[in-house]
Design a protein around this motif. Structure first.
Motif, PDB file in Angstrom:
ATOM      1  N   VAL A 119     -51.932 -60.475  36.619  1.00  0.00           N
ATOM      2  CA  VAL A 119     -50.787 -60.784  35.765  1.00  0.00           C
ATOM      3  C   VAL A 119     -51.168 -60.599  34.296  1.00  0.00           C
ATOM      4  CG1 VAL A 119     -49.120 -62.562  35.088  1.00  0.00           C
ATOM      5  CG2 VAL A 119     -49.925 -62.451  37.474  1.00  0.00           C
ATOM      6  N   PHE A 120     -52.403 -61.058  33.956  1.00  0.00           N
ATOM      7  CA  PHE A 120     -52.805 -61.064  32.546  1.00  0.00           C
ATOM      8  C   PHE A 120     -54.323 -61.136  32.440  1.00  0.00           C
ATOM      9  CE2 PHE A 120     -54.314 -63.755  29.056  1.00  0.00           C
ATOM     10  CZ  PHE A 120     -53.782 -63.128  27.939  1.00  0.00           C
ATOM     11  N   ASP A 121     -54.876 -60.440  31.433  1.00  0.00           N
ATOM     12  CA  ASP A 121     -56.241 -60.694  30.968  1.00  0.00           C
ATOM     13  C   ASP A 121     -56.288 -60.375  29.478  1.00  0.00           C
ATOM     14  OD1 ASP A 121     -56.773 -57.935  30.586  1.00  0.00           O
ATOM     15  OD2 ASP A 121     -57.665 -57.710  32.559  1.00  0.00           O
ATOM     16  N   ASN A 122     -57.483 -60.380  28.882  1.00  0.00           N
ATOM     17  CA  ASN A 122     -57.585 -60.169  27.443  1.00  0.00           C
ATOM     18  C   ASN A 122     -57.263 -58.744  27.008  1.00  0.00           C
ATOM     19  OD1 ASN A 122     -58.155 -62.780  26.759  1.00  0.00           O
ATOM     20  ND2 ASN A 122     -60.334 -62.464  26.374  1.00  0.00           N
ATOM     21  N   SER A 123     -57.196 -57.823  27.962  1.00  0.00           N
ATOM     22  CA  SER A 123     -56.908 -56.436  27.607  1.00  0.00           C
ATOM     23  C   SER A 123     -55.480 -56.020  27.898  1.00  0.00           C
ATOM     24  CB  SER A 123     -57.863 -55.492  28.354  1.00  0.00           C
ATOM     25  OG  SER A 123     -57.546 -55.428  29.734  1.00  0.00           O
ATOM     26  N   VAL A 124     -54.769 -56.775  28.738  1.00  0.00           N
ATOM     27  CA  VAL A 124     -53.451 -56.303  29.168  1.00  0.00           C
ATOM     28  C   VAL A 124     -52.556 -57.457  29.620  1.00  0.00           C
ATOM     29  CG1 VAL A 124     -54.110 -55.967  31.602  1.00  0.00           C
ATOM     30  CG2 VAL A 124     -52.323 -54.526  30.599  1.00  0.00           C
ATOM     31  N   MET A 125     -51.288 -57.348  29.301  1.00  0.00           N
ATOM     32  CA  MET A 125     -50.242 -58.104  29.971  1.00  0.00           C
ATOM     33  C   MET A 125     -49.603 -57.118  30.931  1.00  0.00           C
ATOM     34  SD  MET A 125     -48.455 -60.855  30.476  1.00  0.00           S
ATOM     35  CE  MET A 125     -48.612 -61.987  29.084  1.00  0.00           C
ATOM     36  N   VAL A 126     -49.859 -57.290  32.210  1.00  0.00           N
ATOM     37  CA  VAL A 126     -49.464 -56.291  33.194  1.00  0.00           C
ATOM     38  C   VAL A 126     -47.957 -56.052  33.150  1.00  0.00           C
ATOM     39  CG1 VAL A 126     -49.261 -55.878  35.680  1.00  0.00           C
ATOM     40  CG2 VAL A 126     -51.426 -56.651  34.714  1.00  0.00           C
ATOM     41  N   HIS A 127     -47.574 -54.793  33.246  1.00  0.00           N
ATOM     42  CA  HIS A 127     -46.154 -54.427  33.266  1.00  0.00           C
ATOM     43  C   HIS A 127     -45.486 -55.155  34.436  1.00  0.00           C
ATOM     44  CE1 HIS A 127     -42.515 -52.002  33.515  1.00  0.00           C
ATOM     45  NE2 HIS A 127     -42.845 -51.431  32.361  1.00  0.00           N
ATOM     46  N   PRO A 128     -44.442 -55.926  34.167  1.00  0.00           N
ATOM     47  CA  PRO A 128     -43.857 -56.752  35.241  1.00  0.00           C
ATOM     48  C   PRO A 128     -43.350 -55.939  36.421  1.00  0.00           C
ATOM     49  CG  PRO A 128     -42.486 -56.782  33.246  1.00  0.00           C
ATOM     50  CD  PRO A 128     -43.780 -56.159  32.874  1.00  0.00           C
ATOM     51  N   ALA A 129     -42.830 -54.747  36.165  1.00  0.00           N
ATOM     52  CA  ALA A 129     -42.340 -53.927  37.277  1.00  0.00           C
ATOM     53  C   ALA A 129     -43.481 -53.509  38.190  1.00  0.00           C
ATOM     54  CB  ALA A 129     -41.608 -52.699  36.746  1.00  0.00           C
ATOM     55  N   MET A 130     -44.637 -53.171  37.595  1.00  0.00           N
ATOM     56  CA  MET A 130     -45.780 -52.780  38.410  1.00  0.00           C
ATOM     57  C   MET A 130     -46.310 -53.965  39.214  1.00  0.00           C
ATOM     58  SD  MET A 130     -46.310 -49.566  38.158  1.00  0.00           S
ATOM     59  CE  MET A 130     -47.943 -49.443  38.860  1.00  0.00           C
ATOM     60  N   LYS A 131     -46.358 -55.129  38.583  1.00  0.00           N
ATOM     61  CA  LYS A 131     -46.792 -56.321  39.319  1.00  0.00           C
ATOM     62  C   LYS A 131     -45.861 -56.582  40.494  1.00  0.00           C
ATOM     63  CE  LYS A 131     -45.368 -60.315  38.612  1.00  0.00           C
ATOM     64  NZ  LYS A 131     -44.892 -61.608  38.047  1.00  0.00           N
ATOM     65  N   ASN A 132     -44.561 -56.482  40.268  1.00  0.00           N
ATOM     66  CA  ASN A 132     -43.587 -56.760  41.327  1.00  0.00           C
ATOM     67  C   ASN A 132     -43.657 -55.738  42.449  1.00  0.00           C
ATOM     68  OD1 ASN A 132     -42.674 -59.024  39.964  1.00  0.00           O
ATOM     69  ND2 ASN A 132     -41.011 -57.939  38.936  1.00  0.00           N
ATOM     70  N   ILE A 133     -43.907 -54.470  42.100  1.00  0.00           N
ATOM     71  CA  ILE A 133     -44.045 -53.432  43.124  1.00  0.00           C
ATOM     72  C   ILE A 133     -45.226 -53.746  44.032  1.00  0.00           C
ATOM     73  CG2 ILE A 133     -44.735 -51.018  43.472  1.00  0.00           C
ATOM     74  CD1 ILE A 133     -42.980 -50.347  41.000  1.00  0.00           C
ATOM     75  N   MET A 134     -46.328 -54.182  43.438  1.00  0.00           N
ATOM     76  CA  MET A 134     -47.517 -54.493  44.224  1.00  0.00           C
ATOM     77  C   MET A 134     -47.301 -55.731  45.092  1.00  0.00           C
ATOM     78  SD  MET A 134     -50.336 -53.620  41.266  1.00  0.00           S
ATOM     79  CE  MET A 134     -51.782 -53.744  42.292  1.00  0.00           C
ATOM     80  N   VAL A 135     -46.647 -56.742  44.541  1.00  0.00           N
ATOM     81  CA  VAL A 135     -46.346 -57.946  45.312  1.00  0.00           C
ATOM     82  C   VAL A 135     -45.422 -57.615  46.475  1.00  0.00           C
ATOM     83  CG1 VAL A 135     -45.111 -60.149  45.248  1.00  0.00           C
ATOM     84  CG2 VAL A 135     -46.752 -59.584  43.441  1.00  0.00           C
ATOM     85  N   ASP A 136     -44.368 -56.835  46.206  1.00  0.00           N
ATOM     86  CA  ASP A 136     -43.410 -56.467  47.253  1.00  0.00           C
ATOM     87  C   ASP A 136     -44.093 -55.674  48.372  1.00  0.00           C
ATOM     88  OD1 ASP A 136     -41.444 -57.727  45.804  1.00  0.00           O
ATOM     89  OD2 ASP A 136     -40.564 -55.878  45.000  1.00  0.00           O
ATOM     90  N   GLU A 137     -45.006 -54.762  47.997  1.00  0.00           N
ATOM     91  CA  GLU A 137     -45.697 -53.956  49.000  1.00  0.00           C
ATOM     92  C   GLU A 137     -46.604 -54.832  49.866  1.00  0.00           C
ATOM     93  OE1 GLU A 137     -46.278 -50.565  51.108  1.00  0.00           O
ATOM     94  OE2 GLU A 137     -45.013 -50.692  49.311  1.00  0.00           O
ATOM     95  N   ALA A 138     -47.311 -55.766  49.241  1.00  0.00           N
ATOM     96  CA  ALA A 138     -48.179 -56.665  49.992  1.00  0.00           C
ATOM     97  C   ALA A 138     -47.373 -57.502  50.978  1.00  0.00           C
ATOM     98  CB  ALA A 138     -48.956 -57.569  49.035  1.00  0.00           C
ATOM     99  N   GLU A 139     -46.237 -58.017  50.531  1.00  0.00           N
ATOM    100  CA  GLU A 139     -45.410 -58.844  51.410  1.00  0.00           C
ATOM    101  C   GLU A 139     -44.785 -58.006  52.520  1.00  0.00           C
ATOM    102  OE1 GLU A 139     -42.778 -60.951  48.796  1.00  0.00           O
ATOM    103  OE2 GLU A 139     -44.345 -62.381  48.202  1.00  0.00           O
ATOM    104  N   LYS A 140     -44.395 -56.797  52.194  1.00  0.00           N
ATOM    105  CA  LYS A 140     -43.823 -55.904  53.207  1.00  0.00           C
ATOM    106  C   LYS A 140     -44.830 -55.611  54.318  1.00  0.00           C
ATOM    107  CE  LYS A 140     -42.563 -51.038  53.772  1.00  0.00           C
ATOM    108  NZ  LYS A 140     -42.430 -49.733  53.073  1.00  0.00           N
ATOM    109  N   LEU A 141     -46.088 -55.402  53.951  1.00  0.00           N
ATOM    110  CA  LEU A 141     -47.118 -55.050  54.920  1.00  0.00           C
ATOM    111  C   LEU A 141     -47.818 -56.268  55.516  1.00  0.00           C
ATOM    112  CD1 LEU A 141     -48.754 -52.025  53.044  1.00  0.00           C
ATOM    113  CD2 LEU A 141     -47.107 -51.947  54.928  1.00  0.00           C
TER     114      LEU A 141
END
Length: 330
Positions: free
Chosen positions: A241-263
């Motif tokens: 979600v976050f570290d000192n170098s990046v605030m992860v793009h919310p759409a990319m985070k959601n795509i990864m979460v959705d894929e994990a839940e789907k599988l």
């Protein structure tokens, strides 16, 4: 996976000297991609051709090291860190140079308390009897890395350089498992991440991806009296979600979460209060790149004995393979 991790972590490859590990990775992926090339800075770029938008996957292949700055009359080596190294991670640790010379890191005898030890009063002992003897084995500017045998217990693997060879293994297995995708995919094994995300910076600028995912290790909060953190070994890959170098793009985070839940892949959400990954450099390339990050839980990062769970890597392979197969739509 265990044998792959062993090969990768055994290869020499400190920041700026990634030639050996690059060739190991090249051998692992040849025949599974349409193109393999090395760019000017040394990044290994493997391409699976396609007609769709470009997607970049990055894992850094460099490791932290110790660069020789001075050799005294008795043959002891003074050094500077290549990447983030702590004193407590170095004391009495074994290291090796590219040519196979092995040494032990220690500190001056007059230092009585470990709290008073700094890099400036540490040295590497290679068993030399004089400066001339030492110079027959190493030179100023040579770089040593941790020298630790690979071990495995019940799926938990321990070695130096799991940061970030564990992620390199994850990308290698994704390359082997991915049969088709609506994208043109660039798998980039980056250089000099430990010195400031340098390889990812130039690679992302040249590739101009539509979207990207960086893969790296992350801290855990599952050891005795550890700093509280919602990540532990064996509970699945962590979606950043976050570290000192990046605030992860919310759409990319959601795509990864959705894929994990789907599988049906167990996953963790990661908020890292310090440190960063290649995702930070990629996200800021040119006009900006929607960038996600997948992390492998790892204990004892930047020590000579980093520990990961094979199951977390394997689940990460499934997640990335599924996401790339289904396609990233922003």
């Amino acid at each position: 996976m265990k044998e792959l991790l062993k090969r990768l972590t055994s290869a020499y490859g400190p920041s700026g000297n990634e030639e050996e590990i690059r060739e190991v990775i090249r051998e692992e992926i040849k025949g599974y991609v349409d193109e393999i090339r090395v760019d000017t800075l040394g990044n290994l770029i493997a391409v699976k051709r396609g007609n769709g938008s470009k997607v970049m996957l990055a894992a850094h292949m460099d490791q932290i090291g110790l660069i020789v700055t001075y050799i005294d009359d008795r043959g002891f080596l003074r050094f500077a860190p290549v990447g983030g190294l702590g004193v407590t991670d170095l004391v009495d640790r074994k290291v090796r140079f590219k040519n196979g010379t092995v040494g032990v890191v220690s500190y001056e005898n007059e230092i009585k308390e470990i709290k008073d030890v700094t890099i400036n009063n540490m040295y590497i002992d290679i068993g030399a009897s004089s400066r001339e003897d030492a110079l027959s084995m190493v030179k100023i500017g040579d770089v040593a890395v941790y020298y630790t045998p690979f071990g495995e217990n019940r799926g938990k693997c321990t070695s130096c350089a799991m940061d970030d060879r564990a992620a390199c293994a994850l990308l290698i297995e994704t390359i082997r498992n991915l049969k088709d995708s609506p994208h043109e995919i660039y798998f980039v094994f980056t250089v000099q991440e430990e010195l400031g995300l340098r390889g990812a910076t130039t690679a992302a600028y040249a590739i101009e991806p539509y979207a990207a995912v960086a893969v790296d290790v992350t801290d855990t909060g599952d050891t005795p009296k550890s700093v509280p953190m919602a990540v532990k070994l064996g509970a699945g890959p962590a979606i950043k979600v976050f570290d000192n170098s990046v605030m992860v793009h919310p759409a990319m985070k959601n795509i990864m979460v959705d894929e994990a839940e789907k599988l049906g892949i167990p996953y963790q959400l990661e908020v890292l209060k310090h440190g960063g990954t290649d995702s930070g450099a990629i996200a800021l390339s040119r006009n900006g790149v929607p960038t996600g990050a997948l992390s492998i839980p790892c204990r004892y990062i930047h020590s000579d004995s980093e520990m990961v769970d094979i199951s977390d890597i394997e689940k990460g392979v499934r997640l990335l393979t599924g996401m790339l197969h289904d396609g990233i739509r922003l």
